[in-house]
Design an enzyme around this catalytic site. Structure first.
Site, short mmCIF file in Angstrom:
data_model
loop_
_atom_site.label_atom_id
_atom_site.label_comp_id
_atom_site.label_asym_id
_atom_site.label_seq_id
_atom_site.Cartn_x
_atom_site.Cartn_y
_atom_site.Cartn_z
N LYS A 1 8.95 -1.95 -0.17
CA LYS A 1 8.34 -3.15 0.12
C LYS A 1 9.31 -3.99 1.08
O LYS A 1 10.31 -3.64 1.44
CB LYS A 1 8.50 -4.08 -1.13
N ARG B 1 1.37 1.61 -13.21
CA ARG B 1 0.47 2.74 -13.92
C ARG B 1 1.16 3.89 -14.46
O ARG B 1 0.73 4.43 -15.41
CB ARG B 1 -0.73 2.76 -13.04
#
Length: 434
Positions: free
Chosen positions: A210, A284
């Site tokens: 990020k 996930r």
């Protein structure tokens, strides 16, 4: 000396401005509302008082009730916890409810606001288990709670491949909390609900790293785990009598020579293989382990909560939690609970077509959408659906982007909000019939 805060339906003197929310007289402030059920008005007034540097208050007068006291506290709260609020004496039931909301909401906010060097994966699991034990002891029987924390290489040995792979790049080992709240005393009692929370205690994005600005708040990426823990705690305080299991999937997603990489393929214990196309789609991956375990329990409902996608946040901002499910009855029950508790949720689409939008040539599924223009929150839900056998029924996914605010609003301070705790507690106490 604390400032006295009064509540009034009388219009403020025009000297304070037209339709002024607040007026002052010596060491007393009055909040002016159109009616005494105006929660948002009270919460906004509390934020304004904090903005003026007021930290010590007494809620005075006879017009305060449970909801206005709670609204004031929500607005007055700050992450530094440098405040004091003295509440009026309410009747026994609302007084107990107010204290339970504060207790559970503050737990959620503190867990989310604390730095990642304090809330490591194992520490998150440990504190969550300890909190539920305390709730059970205070409101019933501590023996109703049993739990196990699996961490480090033991996760790999027990085939929790998602949590282990995401967390193996950190010196702080990944962990999974498996907690059973069973107030029935019957070890064979059916399970009402399994709660599965994403507990990424820091998310750098891994090798799909990020940018710094996006990473600065990533200690909060365990908001789903905190939210579900607080919700179960509040349900216990409200008298939960049915069995609920809690699974927290905890890890740090960091860059190192041992971190998982793009192109890796994870083989889950249910046989599903997943190719890693983006290491920043790690939530996930860990949730999959929890969902597999939850599904084995054959509960009446499975609820997972995660700060899962930027796509959900783009759709609803920090103001709503997103709800995705194919079970209309379960969604309706959630929204009924949300309406009762006055908390904001919004439904986003999840359909069969989304399950075909995460295909890859190298595994059963990919961990990101593989179509040119995909609905990110929906394809993330589609990924999770491969780990719930009967994904069309009794399963609810919540992409909880309202757990944390990077900037303040007229209702909320910077930091964690606690939004959703009451709704999910309500749903546990008022599940879908049948």
């Amino acid at each position: 000396m604390p400032m006295q805060i009064m509540l009034s339906t009388q219009v403020a003197d025009e000297a304070w401005g037209k339709n002024a929310l607040l007026s002052f007289h010596q060491a007393q402030a009055t909040i002016h509302v159109t009616d005494y059920s105006a929660r948002n008005t009270v919460q906004k007034a509390a934020r304004k008082l904090r903005g003026q540097g007021i930290k010590d208050v007494v809620l005075a007068g006879e017009n305060w009730d449970l909801e206005t006291c709670w609204a004031f506290y929500q607005g007055f709260y700050s992450a530094k916890q440098d405040y004091a609020v003295e509440f009026p004496t309410l009747d026994d039931a609302p007084q107990a409810e107010l204290l339970a909301r504060i207790q559970c909401g503050d737990f959620v906010r503190e867990m989310i606001n604390l730095p990642a060097e304090v809330i490591t994966p194992v520490e998150l699991a440990r504190r969550a288990a300890h909190f539920i034990e305390e709730q059970a002891e205070e409101y019933g029987d501590k023996s109703a709670v049993s739990f196990n924390i699996i961490s480090g290489e033991e996760l790999k040995a027990q085939n929790y491949q998602g949590i282990w792979n995401v967390g193996r790049g950190s010196a702080n080992p990944p962990a999974m909390l498996q907690l059973d709240f069973n107030p029935t005393g019957n070890p064979d009692a059916p399970v009402l609900a399994c709660l599965v929370g994403k507990g990424i205690t820091f998310d750098s994005g891994g090798y799909s790293i990020k940018p710094s600005d996006n990473m600065s708040t990533m200690r909060t990426d365990m908001g789903g785990a905190a939210l579900l823990t607080g919700s179960l705690g509040l349900a216990i305080a409200r008298g939960l009598t049915q069995r609920v299991k809690l699974y927290l999937c905890c890890a740090e997603n960091l860059v190192s020579s041992n971190a998982f990489k793009l192109g890796d393929i994870i083989t889950y214990s249910n046989g599903v293989t997943a190719e890693i196309l983006n290491t920043d789609a790690e939530g996930r991956l860990v949730l999959a382990d929890g969902l597999i375990e939850a599904d084995k329990q054959q509960p009446k409902m499975i609820i997972d909560c995660a700060t899962l996608t930027g796509a959900a946040k783009m759709a609803v901002g920090n103001d709503y939690h997103s709800v995705l499910s194919m079970d209309d009855a379960l969604v309706a029950a959630l929204f009924k609970s949300a309406e009762t508790e006055q908390e904001p949720f919004w439904r986003l689409p999840f359909a069969e077509l989304h399950r075909s939008q995460i295909s890859t040539a190298f595994a059963d599924i990919a961990n990101t959408g593989t179509v040119p223009v995909g609905a990110g929150a929906s394809t993330a839900t589609a990924f999770l659906s491969y780990f719930v056998k009967n994904y069309q029924q009794h399963w609810l996914h919540i992409d909880c982007s309202a757990t944390y605010r990077k900037t303040a609003s007229d209702l909320w301070a910077v930091g964690a909000t606690g939004i959703g705790v009451q709704t999910l507690a309500n749903l546990l106490l008022n599940p879908v019939k049948g």
